[in-house]
Design an enzyme around this catalytic site. Structure first.
Site, short mmCIF file in Angstrom:
data_model
loop_
_atom_site.label_atom_id
_atom_site.label_comp_id
_atom_site.label_asym_id
_atom_site.label_seq_id
_atom_site.Cartn_x
_atom_site.Cartn_y
_atom_site.Cartn_z
N ASP A 394 -9.04 -33.46 35.31
CA ASP A 394 -10.40 -33.25 35.79
C ASP A 394 -11.25 -32.52 34.74
OD1 ASP A 394 -11.67 -34.20 38.00
OD2 ASP A 394 -11.55 -32.36 39.16
N ASP A 447 -10.25 -35.09 44.99
CA ASP A 447 -10.38 -33.65 45.24
C ASP A 447 -9.93 -33.28 46.64
OD1 ASP A 447 -11.45 -33.39 42.70
OD2 ASP A 447 -13.49 -33.76 43.40
#
Length: 544
Positions: A394, A447
């Site tokens: 990420d 997420d």
């Protein structure tokens, strides 16, 4: 390791092979948490004592011959007068096209008391503004030669200026609209820059959806099995004879344990997939993703609805129908599947509608609940490898990829720059209802899925070790996830709405919190050993 939770329904065999692929797509195409802002300050842009304004998004309201026209968007310059935040404090002024159109020399048309409209190029922005001010114009709109809103700054070797009129950049398409309005008659313009609320309700609602999805996915097996016997539901699978007991037992597990090797390969493959989207994203690729999303959403919604129905009808006989190539299935399963397909197709056809986010969120939540029933972390060691890899993934693709690609790969893919502006559907989104600029707050499925795998693991740990809420790990990891989301949106606010790698905040608040809590309790060894030594009687689920 075999799970001790009650048996849950397997997904339809036709769609079952697609679920690992969909899980890969969800992680590879996940956008960062993002939201636009009225502030677009660029610290790298040259500043000085006379050139230090913060870039602000501007609303350009128009009237043609007294009738309300379109409201366009613009971006204020680093220099010039600031605009009011309230439209009532603004002044409606006539719009006049400068002549020459570049406004690099004195205009032959009267600009006094008007908003001058000019094209970009041939001289500095500050030169255009000075000429418009000398001609007594009340403001200047500069039409960009591209769709992007370019940040107008002062020249690095510029001298002191006293520009007291607002200077606004508008896009190429907005310039075409304004020019067409001038052909139709008298055009009046109102300029103002409304403020965003500090916190929009959409963020709270999105937070509730993300946390609720993880909690529901963790408790789903227990909830749907609470009133069921072991022989409920193999809805889209052919009926099996009673002498196939052991084989049926194995097939109904349908749990995919993620290994350390699988976790590393998973993140590497997701990175490759993201790069492919960056280079080859187009409208047809977007539609492929939409179709895959609909397939996963149909499977997820079908599984969730049948789970709820079966929970209440364990002792009721079900009418069976025979379907070619599949065999005998229950009528209720076919009806639910058809309704789910109709729902997904209706959403896909109307995905540009203002209410389409509701259908997208319903399909996405159902799919994530189903994925979290199928994919499973066997122990905390694998969880640490997967989440740490996802953590680095990420951060790299949001913050570090510009060093190699000149722009953030994940942000570009999330915005849909190469797909006609359409965004990939693998996210939850909620409209900002109280924001004058509109738009959506959003969070990618990855997420939710990555931390959700850990929270589900800790729920199983608490259950097998007969832990209560306070002395277990499930509650605290869920609280940590909620706090991590709050930190994500705080970072989003502090960084002027630029996309944030949510796992940067979520991994420390879930995995980090769980390990620290285990250390404080002196249970780290017990937590690390959980799932490493399955009993000989346990069935071995599949591994990835």
């Amino acid at each position: 390791m075999a799970s001790s939770s009650p048996r849950r329904p397997p997904p339809p065999p036709i769609l079952r092979p697609l679920l690992p692929l969909l899980l890969l797509l969800l992680a590879g195409a996940v956008p960062p948490a993002s939201a636009s802002d009225t502030s677009h300050d660029d610290k790298a842009a040259p500043t000085s004592s006379f050139c230090h304004n913060v870039f602000q998004l501007v609303k350009v309201e128009s009237w043609v011959n007294g009738s309300k026209g379109k409201t366009l968007g613009g971006l204020s310059a680093r220099f010039g007068a600031l605009l009011p935040s309230d439209a009532k404090k603004g002044v409606k002024l006539p719009l006049v096209l400068s002549n020459p159109t570049n406004c690099c020399s004195n205009s032959s048309t009267e600009l006094k008391g008007s908003i001058a409209l000019a094209t970009r190029g041939d001289c500095d922005f500050t030169a255009k503004a000075e000429i418009a001010q000398v001609e007594s114009a009340a403001g200047l709109l500069v039409i960009n030669d591209e769709e992007e809103l370019f940040e107008m700054v002062c020249p690095e070797n510029g001298t002191a200026m006293n520009i007291s009129i607002p200077v606004i950049m508008v896009s190429k398409s907005a310039g075409r609209i304004l020019n067409s309005m001038l052909v139709d008659g008298r055009v009046e313009i109102l300029l103002y820059s409304p403020d965003r609320p500090l916190v929009d309700f959409s963020v709270v609602f999105l937070w509730m959806m993300a946390v609720g999805t993880i909690v529901c996915a963790s408790l789903w097996s227990d909830f749907t099995a609470a009133e069921q016997n072991d022989e409920r539901y193999n809805e889209l699978s052919p009926k099996e004879s009673s002498n196939a007991g052991i084989a049926k037992d194995d097939s109904e597990k349908e749990v995919l344990d993620i290994s350390v090797k699988g976790a590393v390969c998973f993140v590497i493959t997701a990175s490759v997939f993201l790069v492919l989207l960056y280079f080859f994203m187009s409208s047809w690729v977007l539609w492929v993703l939409i179709v895959l999303f609909c397939i996963g959403g149909i499977e997820g919604m079908h599984s969730c609805i049948l789970g709820l129905i079966s929970r209440k009808s364990k002792n009721r006989s079900q009418k069976m129908v025979c379907i070619p190539l599949i065999g005998e299935v229950s009528l209720i399963s076919v009806i639910v599947l058809v309704l789910c397909m109709a729902f997904a197709i209706f959403w896909a056809v109307n995905q540009e509608a203002s209410w389409a986010w509701i259908g997208q969120d319903i399909l996405g939540i159902c799919m994530m609940i189903t994925v979290l029933q199928i994919a499973r972390l066997p122990n905390i060691k694998v969880a640490s490898v997967l989440l740490c890899c996802a953590f680095l993934y990420d951060i790299f693709w949001v913050f570090l990829s510009p060093l190699l690609f000149k722009e953030s790969v994940m942000v570009v893919v999330a915005r849909g720059d190469n797909s006609g502006g359409g965004s990939i559907p693998m996210l939850l989104r909620v409209p900002r209802l109280f924001d004058p600029w509109g738009g959506y707050d959003m969070i990618g499925f990855g997420d939710i899925l990555f931390p959700g795998l850990l929270v589900s693991l800790l729920f199983r740990f608490d259950k097998e070790n007969k832990r209560g809420l306070l002395n277990g790990y499930f509650l605290w990891s869920t609280v940590g996830y909620g706090v991590g989301l709050c930190l994500t949106y705080l970072g989003l606010y502090l960084m002027d709405g630029h996309g944030q790698p949510a796992l940067l905040y979520l991994v420390p608040c879930t995995l980090g919190l769980s390990i620290v809590l285990a250390l404080i309790r002196g249970e780290l060894k017990h937590l690390l050993n959980y799932g490493n030594e399955p009993s000989p009687s346990d069935d071995r689920p599949g591994e990835a």
